[in-house]
Enzyme design. Structure first.
Site, short mmCIF file in Angstrom:
data_model
loop_
_atom_site.label_atom_id
_atom_site.label_comp_id
_atom_site.label_asym_id
_atom_site.label_seq_id
_atom_site.Cartn_x
_atom_site.Cartn_y
_atom_site.Cartn_z
CD GLU A 90 -3.09 -1.00 2.15
OE1 GLU A 90 -3.11 0.00 2.88
OE2 GLU A 90 -3.91 -1.93 2.25
CE LYS A 222 -11.09 -2.98 4.61
NZ LYS A 222 -10.29 -4.21 4.80
#
Length: 320
Positions: A90, A222
């Site tokens: 990430e 999410k």
């Protein structure tokens, strides 16, 4: 998401405004990875994410400026110590630390080296992702060469909360460890955010159950974990109804799609977790929120400290 964009385009308004439906919104507090570990970095460290949050910043733009300074300071400290090994999935630094706690020590030093006051201005957020290294109440920290039961893991994390400017802890115990989540929240939920991700999986019913049992005080949302925007929104609403903090989040596998930036604003989530301060699929989201903030001009309200739901949050909170 495609239908959502089409609906906003048909109405001739930005997606966040279409989602807000005339209700007030805030620009979210960003949660940004500095060191990546766990499954995102070949288990170089056991804890998955070491992040910073800048609730004392005056705007989203300023929060990103502060984070950029901390990111650079962390990189300098890593290089000086000979521990920089590239970047994780990430975009955070992929470190060669000798222990999990060394990451906390280095991140705290980076905050100070960048000229900020830990706790009062900038805090640390951890995604422990304990399900990645334990189950059934047994947790193996490979880097520390230790196997802990739930009680010992909670004690270890509690010691970290006492020693470092930690504002948020995500998935402190495994997704199958409800008793552990309840106990961790009971002991530390007054002084830090306790987020359920693997534990709540963007599911409204699980959020409602956690609110009843006291197993968290914040929910990660999410859309692609739930499967639909509607289900993700239901989980976020369940969190708000419970008085939880709410965080719209990306996942480890991402594209440059910027929908979640608009969800975080339009749903008035208060917080946005995207990843680090590098890689285009991460920066695309941060940049989109910057554009939204700029478009609002002086009417833009940054969530800052108000993003948190735990009792001891705020600029007057005192920690080492």
């Amino acid at each position: 998401m495609a239908v959502l964009h089409a609906s906003a385009a048909s109405a001739g308004v930005p997606l966040w405004q279409h989602l807000a439906g005339g209700r007030p919104v805030r620009i979210p507090l960003p949660e940004i990875q500095i060191f990546g570990g766990g499954a995102h970095a070949d288990r170089r460290v056991d804890v998955q994410d070491f992040m910073v949050m800048c609730p004392a910043a005056g705007s989203f733009s300023e929060a990103l400026d502060w984070t950029a300074e901390i990111y650079r300071a962390a990189g300098s400290l890593m290089r000086e110590a000979g521990k920089a090994q590239g970047v994780a999935d990430e975009g955070g630094f992929w470190p060669a630390f000798d222990s999990n706690e060394e990451a906390l020590e280095t991140l705290t030093r980076a905050i100070e080296a960048a000229g900020f006051t830990p706790s009062a201005q900038v805090g640390i957020s951890l995604d422990v992702a304990a399900s990645q290294f334990g189950s059934g109440g047994r947790y193996t920290l490979a880097l520390d060469d230790r196997t802990l039961d739930t009680a010992a893991l909670i004690d270890m994390l509690g010691d970290w909360i006492e020693q470092y400017p930690i504002l948020s802890v995500e998935d402190p115990v495994g997704e199958d460890d409800t008793d552990g989540m309840v106990e961790f929240t009971r002991r530390y939920g007054h002084r830090c955010q306790v987020i359920g991700d693997d534990y709540l999986v963007t599911d409204a019913k699980r959020v409602e159950a956690a609110a009843t049992s006291g197993a968290a005080n914040a929910v990660l949302v999410k859309p692609n974990q739930a499967g639909t925007v509607t289900e993700a929104f239901q989980a976020l609403c369940a969190g708000k109804d419970a008085g939880f903090g709410t965080i719209v989040s990306a996942r480890s596998g991402e594209t440059e799609d910027i929908t979640i930036a608009h969800l975080s604003v339009g749903w008035n989530a208060g917080q946005l977790k995207v990843g680090s301060f590098t890689r285009s699929e991460r920066m695309a989201k941060w940049n989109e929120v910057l554009r939204i903030e700029e478009s609002l001009g002086e009417s833009a309200e940054f969530s800052g400290w108000s993003a948190f739901a735990f009792p001891d949050s705020g600029p007057s909170a005192t920690k080492p």
